[in-house]
Write a protein that holds these residues in place. Sequence first.
Motif, mmCIF file in Angstrom:
data_model
loop_
_atom_site.group_PDB
_atom_site.id
_atom_site.type_symbol
_atom_site.label_atom_id
_atom_site.label_comp_id
_atom_site.label_asym_id
_atom_site.label_seq_id
_atom_site.Cartn_x
_atom_site.Cartn_y
_atom_site.Cartn_z
ATOM 1 N N ILE A 1 0.933 -1.214 0.031
ATOM 2 C CA ILE A 1 -0.065 -0.037 0.049
ATOM 3 C C ILE A 1 0.884 1.395 0.042
ATOM 4 O O ILE A 1 0.698 2.229 -0.837
ATOM 5 C CB ILE A 1 -0.978 0.056 1.271
ATOM 6 N N PHE A 2 1.852 1.221 0.802
ATOM 7 C CA PHE A 2 2.531 2.377 0.870
ATOM 8 C C PHE A 2 3.654 2.636 -0.445
ATOM 9 O O PHE A 2 3.943 3.721 -0.779
ATOM 10 C CB PHE A 2 3.533 2.491 2.210
ATOM 11 N N ALA A 3 3.824 1.444 -0.891
ATOM 12 C CA ALA A 3 4.571 1.390 -2.210
ATOM 13 C C ALA A 3 3.791 2.428 -3.313
ATOM 14 O O ALA A 3 4.512 2.970 -4.166
ATOM 15 C CB ALA A 3 4.891 0.014 -2.557
ATOM 16 N N GLN A 4 2.492 2.095 -3.377
ATOM 17 C CA GLN A 4 1.645 2.952 -4.192
ATOM 18 C C GLN A 4 1.821 4.430 -4.222
ATOM 19 O O GLN A 4 2.075 4.923 -5.042
ATOM 20 C CB GLN A 4 0.412 2.786 -4.133
ATOM 21 N N PHE A 5 1.939 4.684 -2.931
ATOM 22 C CA PHE A 5 2.243 6.303 -2.611
ATOM 23 C C PHE A 5 3.496 6.547 -3.059
ATOM 24 O O PHE A 5 3.633 7.753 -3.562
ATOM 25 C CB PHE A 5 1.890 6.680 -1.173
ATOM 26 N N ARG A 6 4.449 5.906 -2.716
ATOM 27 C CA ARG A 6 5.837 6.143 -3.153
ATOM 28 C C ARG A 6 5.935 6.176 -4.684
ATOM 29 O O ARG A 6 6.605 7.058 -5.207
ATOM 30 C CB ARG A 6 6.567 5.211 -2.713
ATOM 31 N N ILE A 7 5.197 5.530 -5.437
ATOM 32 C CA ILE A 7 5.308 5.306 -6.918
ATOM 33 C C ILE A 7 4.478 6.723 -7.538
ATOM 34 O O ILE A 7 5.256 7.290 -8.486
ATOM 35 C CB ILE A 7 4.460 4.165 -7.499
ATOM 36 N N VAL A 8 3.670 7.158 -6.747
ATOM 37 C CA VAL A 8 2.932 8.396 -7.047
ATOM 38 C C VAL A 8 3.874 9.721 -6.811
ATOM 39 O O VAL A 8 4.100 10.758 -7.815
ATOM 40 C CB VAL A 8 1.590 8.720 -6.336
ATOM 41 N N LEU A 9 4.810 9.733 -5.683
ATOM 42 C CA LEU A 9 5.844 10.519 -5.660
ATOM 43 C C LEU A 9 6.977 10.439 -6.562
ATOM 44 O O LEU A 9 8.005 11.189 -6.165
ATOM 45 C CB LEU A 9 6.219 10.510 -4.045
ATOM 46 N N GLY A 10 7.042 9.455 -6.960
ATOM 47 C CA GLY A 10 8.123 9.239 -8.150
ATOM 48 C C GLY A 10 9.335 8.455 -7.237
ATOM 49 O O GLY A 10 10.556 8.424 -8.219
ATOM 50 N N ASP A 11 9.118 7.619 -6.341
ATOM 51 C CA ASP A 11 10.210 7.130 -5.689
ATOM 52 C C ASP A 11 9.754 5.506 -5.717
ATOM 53 O O ASP A 11 8.686 4.734 -5.238
ATOM 54 C CB ASP A 11 10.035 7.103 -4.163
ATOM 55 N N PHE A 12 10.293 4.759 -6.790
ATOM 56 C CA PHE A 12 10.069 3.349 -6.955
ATOM 57 C C PHE A 12 11.158 2.700 -7.705
ATOM 58 O O PHE A 12 11.931 3.188 -8.128
ATOM 59 C CB PHE A 12 8.739 3.178 -8.038
ATOM 60 N N ASN A 13 11.118 1.181 -7.597
ATOM 61 C CA ASN A 13 11.945 0.320 -7.968
ATOM 62 C C ASN A 13 11.512 -0.437 -9.323
ATOM 63 O O ASN A 13 11.072 -1.267 -9.066
ATOM 64 C CB ASN A 13 12.402 -0.447 -6.949
ATOM 65 N N PHE A 14 11.474 0.095 -10.306
ATOM 66 C CA PHE A 14 11.076 -0.266 -11.587
ATOM 67 C C PHE A 14 11.628 -1.612 -12.115
ATOM 68 O O PHE A 14 11.194 -2.647 -12.472
ATOM 69 C CB PHE A 14 11.053 0.685 -12.679
ATOM 70 N N ALA A 15 13.078 -1.689 -11.769
ATOM 71 C CA ALA A 15 13.939 -2.916 -12.207
ATOM 72 C C ALA A 15 13.511 -4.212 -11.319
ATOM 73 O O ALA A 15 13.552 -5.101 -12.064
ATOM 74 C CB ALA A 15 15.420 -2.405 -11.848
ATOM 75 N N GLY A 16 13.249 -3.985 -10.000
ATOM 76 C CA GLY A 16 12.964 -5.051 -9.279
ATOM 77 C C GLY A 16 11.622 -5.507 -9.970
ATOM 78 O O GLY A 16 11.407 -6.567 -9.664
#
Length: 615
Positions: A432-447
Motif C-alpha cells: 500500500i505504501f509502495a503505491q504512494f511512493r510510486i505517485v511521488l516518483g520513488d519506485f523500483n521499476f527494475a525490481g
Amino acid sequence: MLVLYLTGIPKHKLPFREEEIRTTPLELLLYIIFLIILCILTFGMTNPHMYYLNKVMSSLFLDTSVPGEERSNFKSICRTADFWKFMEGPLLEGLYWDSQHNDKSSHIYYENIVLGVPRVRQLKVRNNTCKVYPSFRPLMTDCYAKYTSENEDVSDFGLKHDTEWKYSAPSTNSTWHRGFVGVYHNGGYLFTLSKSKSETETKLTKLQQNSWITRGTRVVFIDFSLYNANVNLFCIIRLVAEFPATGGILTSWQFYSVKLLKYVSYYDYFIASCEVIFFIFLIVFAIQEGKKLKEFKFAYFKSIWNWLGLLLLILCFVAIFVNLYCNIKNSLLLEPLLKNTEKYPDFYFLASWHIYYSNVIAITIFFAWIKILKFINFNKTMFQLSSTLSRCIRDIVGFATMFFIVLFAYAQLGFLLFGSQVDDFSTLQNSIFAQFRIVLGDFNFAGIQQASPVLGPIYFITFIFFVFFILLNMFLAIIIYAYSEVKTDYSIDRRPDFELGKMIKKCCNNVLEKLKLKKPQKDEDDKGIKDTDLAEQARREGFDENEIRSAEQMKKWKERLEKKYYSTEAQDDYQPVTQEEFKDLFLYAVELEKELHYISLKLNRVMRKVSALPY
C-alpha cells in the motif's frame, strides 16, 4: 433601506457564530500565550545533543567492521558465526574502549560511562512445535516453529548449573518488543558481561563452544545503558538479532537518548515553572470549553474547531498524566538502578515511557498549531481556503472512496505478483505504501520488471495512467473548480462577517488616537453608530438577518454607483463600464427587481383587502 448590523448586541441574544466572533481577539491573545508556553515545554525536553549521542553510539556499534572482514558489521550479520564474531570483536572493543587504563568502570570515548554491566538474553521455542508432512518425516527429525508465547521454551538446557542456561521469568516492569518477525516479552535466558574484558571474552568463548545459540533460538537482545554528564543524557541501547524460522539473521537496533534527571540546572527549573503555568492554562481552557458546551449544548458540536479544541484538551491531559507517571517511576526506580554497579540496570522501561511522552507531546503541539488556523480563518486568504475545502468536501469524500478502492486493488495485485521477490511488496502494508511512493516518483521499476518481465511493466504503466494522470488530475480539478467559485463569491462581496485583520487595525488606530498620534475618524465612527442603531431598530421591527444583510448589500452597491456616476466630481465625458461595475449593476438590478416584486405583492394584497371592504 435597511443596513447590515454591526456589533453591540447584548451577549445573551447573540447566536453561536456571533459570540465566537466577539470573543476571538481575547481568545487569540490567550491562546498565543498558551502556545508559547507549550513550545517552551516541548523544545525544553528536546536536546540537540540527543541526535549526536545516538549517532556516535550507532557509528561505534553498528558500523565498526569485524577484524579481518572490512565489509562485515552488525548490520550485515547473516549467520550464527558472524554473530559471535561481532560479540567478540566490535561489541567488546566498543564496551571496553578504554580498558587499557585499568579502570574498573568503562568509559566510551572518555565522556560516556557504562552504567552497571551489559546484558545478553535470548528467547527460544520448543522442538516439534510445528507439523511435518508425513513424506518428509524421515528427512526431518526436528521442527522449530516461529516464536509465540505458546511455542516458547522455558526449560533449562546445556550446562544447567549456570544461570545463563536457566530460564528467567519476565519482570513486572517489562515492556514488549516488536521486531521484524515477532513480538517478544522481557525474560528468557540471560547472562551479564563482566567489568573485566578478559573475563567477558572467556565467558563468550565458553557460551559459543557449548552452543548457547541453538536451532530453537528466535531472538537475542544485547542491552546496555550509558550516561553522559556533560549533556545530562542517558543513552539506552538495544541491539537485536532475530533468528526467523526461515533461517538466517535479521538485525535491528534502538538508541534512546533521554533526560531522566530533569531538574538540575536553572533552565530546568524555568521549565518546571512553565509546566505549572501550562497546567493553569489547561484548567482555564477546560472551564471555558465546559461553559460553551453548557450554553450552546448541541450547537457546540457543529463547529469542527470545537472538536479540535476537545481533542487538544484530551491530548494535553494525557501528556500531563504520562509525564507524572514518568516522574514517579524515575523517583522510585532511578536510585536503585544506579546503586548496584555489578548488575544490569534495566533503564529500557523508563526510556520507553519517556518516548511515549515525547510522542504524545509531539502530537499535541501539532494539533495546537493547527488550531491557530481557527483565529486566522477570518483573514481573506484563510477564509477563501476554508471555504474552498468546505465547499468541495463532499466531492473529495466521493473521490477518496474511488481513489482508495483503486489504490487497494493495485496494492493487492502488486503484493500477489511481486511479494515474494520485491521488498516494497513483501507485505500488503508495504505494498500500500509502495503505491504512494510510486505517485511521488520513488519506485523500483527494475525490481518489478525482474520479478515479472511481462506483468511488471503492464502493472506499472496502467497504475501511472489511471492513478497519476486521471485520478490525481480529477482531484486537482475538484479543488480548482471550488476555489474559482469561492473567488467569484468573494469578488461580489460575499465575504466573512468579520475579519481579524480589520479589527486589529481598528484597535491600533484607537490606541494611536488616544495617544494623539493620529486624528480621529469621526465620520466613519458616526456612520458605524448610525448603522448599528438602524440595525437594532430593524430587528425590533421583525426583520430577519438575511433581509438585513441583503439591504446592506444594496446600500453598498447604491453608494458606490452613485459616487461613480452621479457625484458632482464626476466628469461629463463618457466613462466605460468595467466588468466589475457591470456585475455590480446587474446584481443591483436583480435585487431591485426582487424588491419591486415584493412591493407589488404587498400592494396586490392591500388592494384585495380594500376591495373586500363594504362601502
